[in-house]
Design an enzyme around this catalytic site. Sequence first.
Site, mmCIF file in Angstrom:
data_model
loop_
_atom_site.group_PDB
_atom_site.id
_atom_site.type_symbol
_atom_site.label_atom_id
_atom_site.label_comp_id
_atom_site.label_asym_id
_atom_site.label_seq_id
_atom_site.Cartn_x
_atom_site.Cartn_y
_atom_site.Cartn_z
ATOM 1 C CE1 TYR A 250 0.614 0.883 4.543
ATOM 2 C CE2 TYR A 250 0.433 -1.502 4.386
ATOM 3 C CZ TYR A 250 0.797 -0.367 5.090
ATOM 4 O OH TYR A 250 1.365 -0.497 6.342
ATOM 5 C CG HIS A 297 5.213 2.171 2.267
ATOM 6 N ND1 HIS A 297 3.882 1.848 2.415
ATOM 7 C CD2 HIS A 297 5.650 2.532 3.496
ATOM 8 C CE1 HIS A 297 3.530 2.023 3.676
ATOM 9 N NE2 HIS A 297 4.577 2.429 4.350
#
Length: 321
Positions: A250, A297
């Site tokens: 994410y 990330h």
Amino acid sequence: MFSFSRSPYMTALFSFGVFLLFIFLQNTVIYTSLQTVFSTGGLCACKKCVMDLNDDDWFFMRFNPTVPALLNRRNSAMRSDVFTWWKGLQSDPKKANFSDVVDVLFSLFPDEEHHVVTDPNRCRTCAVVGNSGNILGSHYGQLIDSHNFVIRINKGPTKGYETDVGSKTTHRIMYPESAVDLDNSTHLVLLPFKIKDMLWLISVFTTKHVTSTYTRVRPSINAVREKVMIIHPAFIKYVYESWLRKHGSYPSTGFITLIFALHICDQVSVFGFGAKRDGNWHHYFDNSLAHFSRGLHRGDYESRTIHELLLMDKIALHKGV
């Protein structure tokens, strides 16, 4: 003799071709409409507006002005795929009903469309201030404070660092684990990765009983209830899919903040992102090193995307020292 009408394969191929043509024509119509609505000089008074979609298909294929950036009661009904994805971001044993949580949220906090009004006479300038150590020694403080909005991220302090990071804060994006006290001029912008983050926000302004998530969190912070905003879970998914092409698990808070700024601002300047010139990654307020390209990330892909925005003149990137 081979007959088209008798071939299920040709029928399926023909149907698929018609479907692709429909999608192409639909996107063409949308693109043409957006070009007309968001043409240079038509949306804002800046020399160049973020929302000008006449520049390049790369930006058009990623930027979607119809995705809600901020949550309110009217846009809170999420598609099942969005809700499932969002709930899967982090383990959340709390079995709260989302619609019940929304009802409580917007009995406490402003239930409105924040920052959506456009005006051809407006030029809203925004500074997104990250926490990279490359901002130390930059003397960007006065430049940062000259922007209409100054958006800071998580715990990044200003006191003692004013010369380099400025002193003005209009918005601070945070989640429970990164919460800090705010002054009366700052909007608390909650970035919810789970329902319990919303329950924590409610608790902060009421019972103050939520003291832990997956770790201990502050049960109370100084903040103005009337200035609370909440990032829409659908916006997080949009950033992940449209801008990061599902790289990593994410998006980082910093990258979500940058895309958020593209949606509410006319011009965006970025400070405190990236490594120092020696290649090290750390916060300007501590010296703990970070491995930017690893982990959840995929910061390397985020960095490449930011570079593309710079090349397209969608942002001004101040690299620091």
